[in-house]
Write a protein that holds these residues in place. Structure first.
Motif, short mmCIF file in Angstrom:
data_model
loop_
_atom_site.label_atom_id
_atom_site.label_comp_id
_atom_site.label_asym_id
_atom_site.label_seq_id
_atom_site.Cartn_x
_atom_site.Cartn_y
_atom_site.Cartn_z
N GLY A 25 -77.71 42.93 13.10
CA GLY A 25 -77.57 43.48 11.67
C GLY A 25 -79.00 43.28 10.71
N MET A 26 -79.73 43.38 11.20
CA MET A 26 -81.69 42.64 10.60
C MET A 26 -82.30 43.61 10.85
N ARG A 27 -83.14 44.05 9.58
CA ARG A 27 -83.85 44.62 9.99
C ARG A 27 -85.13 44.29 9.81
N LEU A 28 -86.41 45.37 10.42
CA LEU A 28 -88.17 44.26 10.29
C LEU A 28 -87.99 44.04 8.40
N LYS A 29 -88.80 43.57 7.68
CA LYS A 29 -89.39 44.11 5.96
C LYS A 29 -90.51 43.42 6.45
N SER A 30 -91.50 42.55 7.12
CA SER A 30 -92.53 42.51 7.08
C SER A 30 -93.54 41.94 8.73
N MET A 31 -94.73 42.32 8.98
CA MET A 31 -95.70 41.85 9.81
C MET A 31 -96.75 41.78 9.05
N ASP A 32 -97.17 40.72 10.31
CA ASP A 32 -98.68 40.10 10.60
C ASP A 32 -98.97 40.12 11.62
N ASP A 33 -99.75 40.87 11.66
CA ASP A 33 -100.43 40.80 13.35
C ASP A 33 -102.27 40.19 13.65
N THR A 34 -102.26 40.12 12.89
CA THR A 34 -104.14 39.83 12.77
C THR A 34 -104.46 38.94 14.02
N VAL A 35 -104.02 37.45 13.98
CA VAL A 35 -104.17 36.87 15.21
C VAL A 35 -103.40 36.94 16.38
N ALA A 36 -103.00 38.80 16.60
CA ALA A 36 -101.48 38.33 17.96
C ALA A 36 -103.30 40.15 18.69
#
Length: 724
Positions: A227-238
């Protein structure tokens, strides 16, 4: 089958070899092959080389149930070839040549028994006809043995390899006779797993071993809770890490969803790179924020839902015989108990993985899946491809247990490959696998039984509820043996995705049913085996209803056999025993367990298992399946369980999800197969369901305590010594 000469690429379809809409494909080479060319294909199952080597294709997925050995054994038996001259290869998905290429339901041998025999017998007949033409003698004057054809009157012989090319040009004979089981020389004998040497020497067999030139590695991250969904992503380091090629999100939902497309988390974050280790490090470096839809799942909520379903009016009547309400009102004694079990994860030793290479309008899929045809359909839908342009190759699986019936990981690999325009191998971590859903449902069931003054069972009822499904089989024993009977089914809705687990529903309901029958027998003052046999006698002589889905005579037969073999009627001081019997997957199983009580708790000494599954193809492999099922069932009933808080699984790897350990397995398992000559039935699953009750009944014999809530270890830890 009609006699018919087939061209190189034509298939003969035979639809009535068994009762299930069989399609069996044969293809033939239209012209003789010159010396030194590849072996001759006599049908979709086998080829014969000039040196007499026979290559047999095993059509069904191999998940450890040993069909890659046993199915070719059946073909080789009717072909009458020496097993040492047989080479086995795994077939890919080929719906034109094979039927039901599924590993599930313990049906691979049962549904292909006549198919495989006919394939071998037909090829043998054609080889005989080719030899008769060469030797200028009637076919009836020839005999076969171990890949050789002999004409006893003249002493002449010819090998299968010597006449294979001629055989390939002949018409397919109709109504080929099959061997009498008394003539079997391969079926019924123990043969080593054809992949054994490759497995122990670490040769690439499994999906996780796949390696292709230019192949990229992909890993996914899904929401931490249902019942959860993605709100934001920071992939800078990755993104800055070495070997990382791309990071993106996908939605792997299948537009035309099928039963095999169970997937709680179609939206996933994907990391793609050239190194498994670097991709894993990049996945761990992602900074992700998730949000809930406001209705998080919890273990407490599920418990409450199932309890309400058992006590409320929202249940469907599956079967009603007689007048249960009136019978309970008149009963001299009423026994009642509720049983429950939590969610289980499949935990295959080999985590989910799949290889996909989507190029333009075509795709190659390769990996461990129990339902390759369903996967092909789903990939076609998700990637907008034509099914005929998708090939599906099958690797050996490091466990399936029902989890790989659901091919979301294969769809994800294809979607990622299509986006990357490159070959991709998708890898799940253990945590990805254990927290993504498709679990064995949590269940709760309530039994009631009424006895008359003489201790006879006069009324019986069962109401069962589970997450997304009920565990109750309305027409199984003791239905048909009790005049007044009621079965009710209920299910709760859950965001937690559920699916088949080895011996679906039976893996819970058998333990509950057989534990309760033991309690009823004790209340009636009767020996537990005698009590069950009385009920089977009723079902034989005066059955109630017409929809009983078991044969009471065969059911009683395994009980009598295990009684004899275990020495049930002999007292053994200090030894505590329990019995259980169950029917599922068309087979009958009875088990007796012996345990002793030690300061640390119960120690299982021995399990006797009697099983009626028809003709046994490979006895050693069959015993392996029985023993594995017993240990699997014991481990899950004793130790396993998933719990949830705020929609999140609280166990994500083996350090928190308890599995059975080697010193906790039975010290000995002895298996006895009923030799009745009937066609084979299920074997991969039937030994698992009854063992939980054999344990709980033996534990009651030792302590006077009834185990009704799984995992049992929680109750057992409160009782360390016999109480009576």
């Amino acid at each position: 089958m009609s006699a018919h000469t087939l061209s190189r690429r034509t298939f003969l379809k035979a639809s009535a070899l068994t009762g299930g809409g069989l399609v069996l494909g044969f293809h033939w080479l239209s012209a003789p092959a010159p010396a030194g060319t590849p072996p001759v294909s006599l049908n979709a199952f086998l080829t014969v080389a000039s040196d007499g080597t026979v290559t047999i294709l095993s059509p069904n997925p191999e998940i450890g149930q040993n069909v890659k050995t046993s199915m070719p054994m059946i073909v080789a038996e009717e072909l009458d070839v020496d097993w040492k001259d047989v080479v086995v290869e795994q077939a890919g998905l080929d719906t034109k040549s094979y039927r039901r290429q599924i590993a599930g339901g313990s049906q691979s041998i049962r549904l292909n028994w006549k198919v495989l025999r006919t394939a071998g017998a037909t090829a043998r007949r054609m080889l005989l006809e080719a030899a008769a033409a060469r030797l200028d003698v009637p076919v009836t004057a020839l005999a076969t043995h171990a890949g050789m054809i002999s004409h006893n009157a003249s002493g002449r012989t010819v090998s299968y390899g010597g006449v294979a090319e001629g055989a390939a040009k002949l018409s397919v004979p109709a109504d080929v006779p099959l061997k009498n089981p008394s003539q079997f020389t391969i079926i019924g004998t123990s043969r080593r797993n054809v992949d054994a040497r490759k497995i122990v020497t670490g040769q690439p067999l499994f999906g996780i071993d796949v390696d292709r030139e230019g192949m990229l590695i992909a890993m996914i991250t899904h929401a931490p809770g249902f019942g959860m969904r993605l709100k934001s992503m920071d992939d800078t380091v990755a993104r800055a890490m070495p070997a990382v090629v791309d990071i993106f999100t996908i939605d792997a939902a299948v537009p035309d969803r099928r039963w095999s497309d169970v997937n709680a988390f179609t939206e996933k974050v994907v990391v793609v790179g050239t190194s498994t280790w670097e991709v894993l490090r990049a996945k761990q470096a992602l900074v992700l924020e998730w949000e809930s839809d406001g209705s998080p799942e919890s273990t407490e909520a599920h418990e409450s839902d199932l309890t309400n379903l058992l006590e409320g009016a929202h249940a469907r009547t599956g079967r009603r015989d007689g007048d249960p309400d009136a019978a309970f009102a008149k009963a001299d004694q009423v026994i009642e108990r509720t049983y429950s079990s939590p969610f289980w994860a499949h935990n295959t030793l080999e985590p989910m993985n799949f290889f996909a290479h989507v190029q333009g309008d075509r795709a190659e899929l390769l990996g461990p899946v129990q339902t390759p045809e369903a996967l092909r359909q789903s990939v076609a839908s998700a990637c907008n491809l034509a099914e005929e342009n998708i090939s599906v190759g099958l690797t050996r699986m490091g466990g399936g247990f029902g989890r790989r019936l659901y091919g979301n990981f294969g769809v994800e690999a294809a979607v990622i490959s299509q986006r990357m325009q490159a070959p991709v191998k998708l890898l799940y971590t253990r945590e990805d696998d254990m927290t993504q859903g498709t679990y064995r449902p949590t269940y709760k069931v309530r039994y009631r039984a009424g006895l008359d003054a003489e201790g006879n069972l006069v009324v019986f009822s069962v109401r069962g509820a589970g997450a997304n499904e009920s565990p109750v089989f309305a027409n199984r024993f003791p239905a048909g043996s009790v005049e007044n009977y009621l079965a009710e089914l209920a299910a709760s809705d859950s965001d937690i995705t559920t699916g088949a687990f080895r011996a679906p529903r039976s893996n819970f309901i058998a333990g509950a049913e057989q534990s309760f029958l033991d309690e009823v027998a004790h209340a009636a003052g009767k020996d537990p085996i005698d009590f069950r046999l009385e009920l089977f006698d009723r079902a034989i002589t005066n059955p109630v209803g017409e929809d009983n889905d078991y044969d009471p005579a065969r059911y009683a037969g395994v009980l009598r056999l295990v009684r004899e073999k275990s020495g049930w009627d002999t007292d053994k001081p200090g030894i505590y025993r329990g019995v259980s019997a169950y029917y599922c997957h068309n087979s009958y199983v009875a088990q007796v367990m012996e345990l002793v009580m030690e300061p640390s708790g119960p120690k299982i000494r021995k399990v006797w298992c009697a099983i009626d599954c028809g003709i046994v193809i490979n006895p050693d492999a069959a015993r392996n399946q029985v023993e594995g099922g017993i240990i699997d069932g014991l481990g899950h009933a004793m130790y396993c369980g998933l719990t949830f808080a705020d929609g999140k699984p609280e166990q994500n790897n083996f350090h928190t999800y308890r599995m059975i350990r080697i010193n906790e397995a039975p010290q000995e398992v002895e298996t006895f197969f009923v030799d009745n000559g009937v066609d084979p039935t299920g074997l991969g699953e039937p030994s698992l369901p009854p063992v939980a009750a054999a344990l709980s009944n033996a534990y009651f014999d030792a302590t006077g305590v009834r185990l009704d809530t799984q995992p049992f270890i929680r109750s057992i830890e409160q009782v360390k010594a016999p109480q009576g």
